[in-house]
Design an enzyme around this catalytic site. Structure first.
Site, short mmCIF file in Angstrom:
data_model
loop_
_atom_site.label_atom_id
_atom_site.label_comp_id
_atom_site.label_asym_id
_atom_site.label_seq_id
_atom_site.Cartn_x
_atom_site.Cartn_y
_atom_site.Cartn_z
N CYS A 41 0.86 -1.31 0.65
CA CYS A 41 -0.48 -0.10 -0.11
C CYS A 41 0.89 0.94 0.41
CB CYS A 41 -1.46 -0.10 0.70
SG CYS A 41 -2.45 1.33 1.13
N HIS A 141 -3.32 -5.21 -0.06
CA HIS A 141 -2.83 -5.36 0.75
C HIS A 141 -2.92 -7.51 1.38
CE1 HIS A 141 -2.91 -2.52 3.45
NE2 HIS A 141 -3.89 -1.36 2.75
N GLU A 143 -2.04 -9.27 2.45
CA GLU A 143 -2.32 -10.32 4.37
C GLU A 143 -3.80 -10.10 4.49
OE1 GLU A 143 -2.92 -5.30 5.36
OE2 GLU A 143 -1.69 -6.19 3.95
#
Length: 160
Positions: A41, A141, A143
């Protein structure tokens, strides 16, 4: 590197200039050492030469291109996008047809020559990820992207 914030806030909250901000010169030195970097990001965005998010700010300049606001009626973009990985991608092996989770209003819009550029679209094309020398970076993202994101992270780790 940082995964959630905005480019301007990331620098303004530190209340110092780019060159004085301790973290960024360390990232530049780390890049120059040849060690692997994974930016997520805003961690991807700071690798570029500048951004106009919350003012005009200088980035690391590893990539000679600018971060600019998306031209979309609804911002921030929050949601899932499919991506078009570059042909020689190592990062997206096994997840080339997957979707990933994005939360952002700004992005890089120009592909970087000599890199593996992965593109997506939200009212316009922009870089979803980049692979260059010892740098891997994603606008999305991983994750927060479920099993596809986990596989992508494993792909990156396997190259260390």
């Amino acid at each position: 590197m940082p995964i959630q914030n905005d480019f301007g806030k990331f620098l303004v909250d530190s209340k110092v200039t780019f060159e004085d901000f301790v973290f960024l010169p360390k990232v530049r030195n780390f890049y120059q050492s040849g060690k692997a970097i994974f930016g997520i990001c805003v961690g991807m965005q700071i690798l570029f030469s500048e951004s106009n998010e919350k003012g005009l700010y200088k980035g690391l300049g590893i990539f000679d291109s600018k971060i600019r606001k998306l031209r979309a009626p609804v911002l921030p973009q929050i949601g899932w996008n499919s991506v078009r990985p570059g042909i020689e991608t190592k990062l997206f092996k096994g997840v080339e047809e997957s979707s990933f989770y994005f939360v952002h209003s700004y992005a890089a819009h120009e592909g970087i020559p000599g890199s593996i550029n992965t593109v997506t679209n939200y009212e316009e094309n922009f870089l979803a990820a980049i692979e260059y020398e010892n740098v891997s970076a994603t606008q999305f993202h991983p994750e927060k992207s479920g099993s596809a994101g986990l596989r992508l992270i494993k792909n990156w780790v396997s190259r260390l």
